[in-house]
Structures are given as structure tokens and as C-alpha cells.
Design a protein around this motif. Structure first.
Motif, PDB file in Angstrom:
ATOM      1  N   PRO A   9       0.804  -1.235   0.000  1.00 45.81           N
ATOM      2  CA  PRO A   9       0.000   0.000   0.000  1.00 45.81           C
ATOM      3  C   PRO A   9       0.833   1.279   0.000  1.00 45.81           C
ATOM      4  CG  PRO A   9      -0.870  -1.548   1.597  1.00 45.81           C
ATOM      5  CD  PRO A   9       0.407  -2.141   1.064  1.00 45.81           C
ATOM      6  N   ARG A  10       1.962   1.291   0.644  1.00 42.09           N
ATOM      7  CA  ARG A  10       2.808   2.489   0.726  1.00 42.09           C
ATOM      8  C   ARG A  10       4.126   2.313  -0.025  1.00 42.09           C
ATOM      9  NH1 ARG A  10      -0.239   6.510   2.576  1.00 42.09           N
ATOM     10  NH2 ARG A  10      -1.451   5.964   4.378  1.00 42.09           N
ATOM     11  N   ASP A  11       4.219   1.258  -0.861  1.00 40.72           N
ATOM     12  CA  ASP A  11       5.438   0.965  -1.623  1.00 40.72           C
ATOM     13  C   ASP A  11       6.655   0.746  -0.739  1.00 40.72           C
ATOM     14  OD1 ASP A  11       4.202   0.958  -4.115  1.00 40.72           O
ATOM     15  OD2 ASP A  11       4.366   3.127  -4.277  1.00 40.72           O
ATOM     16  N   ASN A  12       6.429   0.316   0.485  1.00 43.65           N
ATOM     17  CA  ASN A  12       7.504  -0.013   1.410  1.00 43.65           C
ATOM     18  C   ASN A  12       7.122  -1.285   2.144  1.00 43.65           C
ATOM     19  OD1 ASN A  12       9.602   2.361   1.760  1.00 43.65           O
ATOM     20  ND2 ASN A  12       7.589   3.285   1.449  1.00 43.65           N
ATOM     21  N   TRP A  13       8.130  -1.990   2.617  1.00 41.66           N
ATOM     22  CA  TRP A  13       7.920  -3.217   3.367  1.00 41.66           C
ATOM     23  C   TRP A  13       8.603  -3.095   4.717  1.00 41.66           C
ATOM     24  CZ3 TRP A  13       4.612  -6.788   1.714  1.00 41.66           C
ATOM     25  CH2 TRP A  13       4.244  -6.754   0.367  1.00 41.66           C
ATOM     26  N   LEU A  14       8.078  -3.817   5.681  1.00 43.02           N
ATOM     27  CA  LEU A  14       8.713  -3.937   6.985  1.00 43.02           C
ATOM     28  C   LEU A  14       9.257  -5.355   7.081  1.00 43.02           C
ATOM     29  CD1 LEU A  14       9.370  -2.977   9.852  1.00 43.02           C
ATOM     30  CD2 LEU A  14       7.105  -3.814  10.538  1.00 43.02           C
ATOM     31  N   LEU A  15      10.551  -5.475   7.305  1.00 41.69           N
ATOM     32  CA  LEU A  15      11.174  -6.775   7.526  1.00 41.69           C
ATOM     33  C   LEU A  15      11.497  -6.874   9.006  1.00 41.69           C
ATOM     34  CD1 LEU A  15      13.686  -6.849   4.528  1.00 41.69           C
ATOM     35  CD2 LEU A  15      11.302  -7.565   4.593  1.00 41.69           C
ATOM     36  N   ARG A  16      11.089  -7.987   9.615  1.00 39.18           N
ATOM     37  CA  ARG A  16      11.326  -8.174  11.051  1.00 39.18           C
ATOM     38  C   ARG A  16      11.984  -9.516  11.294  1.00 39.18           C
ATOM     39  NH1 ARG A  16       7.141  -8.728  14.490  1.00 39.18           N
ATOM     40  NH2 ARG A  16       5.723  -9.468  12.907  1.00 39.18           N
ATOM     41  N   PHE A  21      12.333  -7.303  19.829  1.00 35.44           N
ATOM     42  CA  PHE A  21      11.568  -6.624  20.869  1.00 35.44           C
ATOM     43  C   PHE A  21      11.917  -5.148  20.852  1.00 35.44           C
ATOM     44  CE2 PHE A  21      15.547  -7.807  22.714  1.00 35.44           C
ATOM     45  CZ  PHE A  21      15.887  -6.742  23.536  1.00 35.44           C
ATOM     46  N   ALA A  22      10.983  -4.343  21.327  1.00 39.00           N
ATOM     47  CA  ALA A  22      11.169  -2.901  21.459  1.00 39.00           C
ATOM     48  C   ALA A  22      11.567  -2.246  20.137  1.00 39.00           C
ATOM     49  CB  ALA A  22      12.203  -2.589  22.549  1.00 39.00           C
ATOM     50  N   GLY A  23      11.110  -2.801  19.028  1.00 34.95           N
ATOM     51  CA  GLY A  23      11.392  -2.212  17.727  1.00 34.95           C
ATOM     52  C   GLY A  23      12.761  -2.558  17.169  1.00 34.95           C
ATOM     53  N   ARG A  24      13.480  -3.458  17.834  1.00 33.75           N
ATOM     54  CA  ARG A  24      14.801  -3.856  17.334  1.00 33.75           C
ATOM     55  C   ARG A  24      14.655  -5.013  16.360  1.00 33.75           C
ATOM     56  NH1 ARG A  24      15.331  -2.426  22.658  1.00 33.75           N
ATOM     57  NH2 ARG A  24      16.915  -0.886  23.111  1.00 33.75           N
ATOM     58  N   GLY A  25      15.642  -5.171  15.498  1.00 34.40           N
ATOM     59  CA  GLY A  25      15.625  -6.281  14.552  1.00 34.40           C
ATOM     60  C   GLY A  25      14.612  -6.092  13.442  1.00 34.40           C
ATOM     61  N   ARG A  26      14.413  -4.871  13.024  1.00 36.41           N
ATOM     62  CA  ARG A  26      13.466  -4.580  11.962  1.00 36.41           C
ATOM     63  C   ARG A  26      14.057  -3.531  11.032  1.00 36.41           C
ATOM     64  NH1 ARG A  26       8.144  -2.520  14.099  1.00 36.41           N
ATOM     65  NH2 ARG A  26       8.308  -0.767  12.726  1.00 36.41           N
ATOM     66  N   ARG A  27      13.577  -3.548   9.812  1.00 38.45           N
ATOM     67  CA  ARG A  27      14.075  -2.598   8.812  1.00 38.45           C
ATOM     68  C   ARG A  27      12.970  -2.299   7.812  1.00 38.45           C
ATOM     69  NH1 ARG A  27      19.671  -1.960   5.839  1.00 38.45           N
ATOM     70  NH2 ARG A  27      18.977  -0.663   4.119  1.00 38.45           N
ATOM     71  N   ARG A  28      12.818  -1.032   7.502  1.00 37.88           N
ATOM     72  CA  ARG A  28      11.898  -0.583   6.459  1.00 37.88           C
ATOM     73  C   ARG A  28      12.660  -0.661   5.137  1.00 37.88           C
ATOM     74  NH1 ARG A  28       8.857   5.242   6.625  1.00 37.88           N
ATOM     75  NH2 ARG A  28       7.670   5.038   4.700  1.00 37.88           N
ATOM     76  N   ASP A  32      12.920  -1.422  -4.431  1.00 41.54           N
ATOM     77  CA  ASP A  32      14.162  -1.321  -5.212  1.00 41.54           C
ATOM     78  C   ASP A  32      15.419  -1.583  -4.387  1.00 41.54           C
ATOM     79  OD1 ASP A  32      13.924   1.041  -3.747  1.00 41.54           O
ATOM     80  OD2 ASP A  32      14.739   2.298  -5.335  1.00 41.54           O
ATOM     81  N   GLU A  33      15.280  -1.682  -3.061  1.00 42.43           N
ATOM     82  CA  GLU A  33      16.427  -1.971  -2.194  1.00 42.43           C
ATOM     83  C   GLU A  33      16.699  -3.457  -2.035  1.00 42.43           C
ATOM     84  OE1 GLU A  33      17.294   0.773   1.438  1.00 42.43           O
ATOM     85  OE2 GLU A  33      15.167   0.289   1.397  1.00 42.43           O
ATOM     86  N   GLY A  34      15.749  -4.291  -2.425  1.00 35.37           N
ATOM     87  CA  GLY A  34      15.870  -5.728  -2.184  1.00 35.37           C
ATOM     88  C   GLY A  34      17.180  -6.314  -2.663  1.00 35.37           C
ATOM     89  N   LEU A  35      17.687  -5.818  -3.762  1.00 29.17           N
ATOM     90  CA  LEU A  35      18.959  -6.319  -4.268  1.00 29.17           C
ATOM     91  C   LEU A  35      20.072  -5.300  -4.053  1.00 29.17           C
ATOM     92  CD1 LEU A  35      17.663  -7.958  -7.547  1.00 29.17           C
ATOM     93  CD2 LEU A  35      18.293  -9.083  -5.423  1.00 29.17           C
ATOM     94  N   GLY A  36      19.779  -4.239  -3.310  1.00 25.91           N
ATOM     95  CA  GLY A  36      20.777  -3.196  -3.074  1.00 25.91           C
ATOM     96  C   GLY A  36      21.219  -3.156  -1.624  1.00 25.91           C
ATOM     97  N   ASP A  37      21.076  -1.968  -1.010  1.00 23.68           N
ATOM     98  CA  ASP A  37      21.562  -1.743   0.342  1.00 23.68           C
ATOM     99  C   ASP A  37      20.982  -2.704   1.373  1.00 23.68           C
ATOM    100  OD1 ASP A  37      23.034   0.359  -0.611  1.00 23.68           O
ATOM    101  OD2 ASP A  37      21.582   1.890  -0.003  1.00 23.68           O
ATOM    102  N   ALA A  38      19.740  -3.077   1.225  1.00 20.34           N
ATOM    103  CA  ALA A  38      19.094  -3.941   2.216  1.00 20.34           C
ATOM    104  C   ALA A  38      19.558  -5.389   2.126  1.00 20.34           C
ATOM    105  CB  ALA A  38      17.582  -3.875   2.056  1.00 20.34           C
ATOM    106  N   ARG A  39      20.140  -5.783   1.020  1.00 17.04           N
ATOM    107  CA  ARG A  39      20.501  -7.183   0.813  1.00 17.04           C
ATOM    108  C   ARG A  39      21.457  -7.716   1.885  1.00 17.04           C
ATOM    109  NH1 ARG A  39      18.807 -11.222  -2.769  1.00 17.04           N
ATOM    110  NH2 ARG A  39      19.838 -13.028  -1.928  1.00 17.04           N
ATOM    111  N   THR A  40      22.424  -6.914   2.289  1.00 18.05           N
ATOM    112  CA  THR A  40      23.372  -7.332   3.325  1.00 18.05           C
ATOM    113  C   THR A  40      22.638  -7.603   4.635  1.00 18.05           C
ATOM    114  OG1 THR A  40      25.109  -6.038   2.279  1.00 18.05           O
ATOM    115  CG2 THR A  40      25.456  -6.661   4.576  1.00 18.05           C
ATOM    116  N   TRP A  41      21.714  -6.697   5.003  1.00 20.74           N
ATOM    117  CA  TRP A  41      20.936  -6.869   6.235  1.00 20.74           C
ATOM    118  C   TRP A  41      20.052  -8.111   6.138  1.00 20.74           C
ATOM    119  CZ3 TRP A  41      15.917  -7.128   7.939  1.00 20.74           C
ATOM    120  CH2 TRP A  41      15.698  -6.906   9.295  1.00 20.74           C
ATOM    121  N   ILE A  42      19.420  -8.319   4.989  1.00 27.50           N
ATOM    122  CA  ILE A  42      18.552  -9.486   4.785  1.00 27.50           C
ATOM    123  C   ILE A  42      19.368 -10.766   4.913  1.00 27.50           C
ATOM    124  CG2 ILE A  42      17.194 -10.738   3.061  1.00 27.50           C
ATOM    125  CD1 ILE A  42      16.300  -7.938   1.998  1.00 27.50           C
ATOM    126  N   ASP A  43      20.511 -10.830   4.233  1.00 24.93           N
ATOM    127  CA  ASP A  43      21.353 -12.031   4.288  1.00 24.93           C
ATOM    128  C   ASP A  43      21.831 -12.314   5.711  1.00 24.93           C
ATOM    129  OD1 ASP A  43      21.028 -12.403   1.579  1.00 24.93           O
ATOM    130  OD2 ASP A  43      22.972 -11.517   1.044  1.00 24.93           O
TER     131      ASP A  43
END
Length: 173
Positions: A9-16, A21-28, A32-43
Motif C-alpha cells: 500500500p505504501r510501496d515499502n515493506w517492513l522486515l522483522r 523486541f522494542a522495535g529492534r531487529g526490523r528494517r523498512r 528497489d532496495e531488495g537487491l541493493g543496500d538492504a541485501r546485506t541486512w537481509i542475508d
């Protein structure tokens, strides 16, 4: 990464990460980031925990919680609803009791029913002890307010457990 290419709906995803807990371990993440900057965090997240929760990012308007205790006998005691102050990206700041009028009647009822059904499920699974559920009000892509009465179940003491004034009963003298 495939999930990030689906419409949101907002062209963004929340990965948890699980068990955050307390909002840690999550990333917006933007698609277009799936194969870019976020990939290291996802892996790194997948190596660490083996899984990620992928949810559409929504505009949260208010966050709430309800805490309780499941006795070994299955008796459930619930506290008072709480309001959680969060940062813009969803990290916890503080918890306080809900003020008069902050929760609509239907919201309060559905929060209570979600807490009761969560407690029943925990008891059936053999769990006893403190627990809490998180809920939130959010604005959809059309600007209409929506309500999610249970986005998480925390089978443990959580950040606002003591604020909701849990009253424990005991049968011992």
C-alpha cells in the motif's frame, strides 16, 4: 527478496527478525532496495535467525498493548490497556496507561478478545507466565483509519507489563 516485488500500500515493506523486541531487529525496505543496500541486512538476518517476517509498511497512528498472566491452572488475569510511544521507524520509547477516550469501544473490546484468545492458546500449548499482545491503529492508503487488535503475542514480560497494573491472584496463604 521475491516478496518485496509484490505491491504494498505504501510501496515499502517492513522486515522483522523473529523474536525481536522494542522495535529492534526490523528494517523498512523499498522494493528497489531488495537487491541493493538492504541485501546485506537481509542475508545477515537469514543467517542469524533462518527467517524474516515480511509485512506491508503502514502508517501507524497509535500503538497499544494489553498484558496478562496465565497461571499453570489456566486462570487468566488481564491488566489495563496501555499506549506505547514509538519512534517514527517503530522503536519503543515508553509505555503509559491508556487515557479515557484513546481507544474506541469496539477497539477496546477487540483488544480484550484478542488478549483472551491469545491467553487461551498459550494455556493450551502448556505455557504459563506473563504475556502481552501488541495492537495498533493505522491509516490505509485511502486515508481511512484501520485497527489491528493483535499484531504480536509476547509470551514473556514485555516493556509495558508493569504499567498496565496487572493484579495477580494467589491461592496460597
Amino acid at each position: 527478496v521475491e516478496a518485496l516485488s509484490a505491491p504494498s500500500p505504501r510501496d515499502n515493506w517492513l522486515l522483522r527478525r523473529p523474536h525481536g523486541f522494542a522495535g529492534r531487529g526490523r528494517r523498512r525496505v523499498r522494493p528497489d532496495e531488495g537487491l541493493g543496500d538492504a541485501r546485506t541486512w537481509i542475508d545477515a538476518s537469514l543467517r542469524y535467525s533462518g527467517a524474516l517476517v515480511v509485512e506491508p509498511w503502514v502508517e501507524r497512528v497509535a500503538d497499544f498493548g494489553l498484558h496478562g498472566h496465565v497461571a499453570a491452572t489456566g486462570i487468566v488475569v488481564l491488566g489495563e490497556p496501555t499506549c506505547q510511544q514509538m519512534t517514527e521507524d517503530g522503536a519503543w520509547i515508553e509505555t503509559r496507561r491508556v487515557r479515557h477516550g484513546e481507544l474506541g469501544r469496539e477497539e477496546a473490546y477487540s483488544l480484550l478478545m484478542a488478549a483472551k484468545s491469545s491467553a487461551d492458546a498459550l494455556a493450551r500449548a502448556g505455557y504459563f507466565g506473563a504475556f502481552g499482545i501488541d495492537a495498533f491503529r493505522w491509516r490505509d492508503e485511502h486515508g481511512k483509519l484501520q485497527w489491528n487488535p493483535r499484531c504480536e503475542i509476547n509470551a514473556r514480560y514485555s516493556m509495558g507489563g508493569g504499567i498496565g497494573c496487572l493484579l495477580y491472584t494467589s491461592t496460597s496463604p
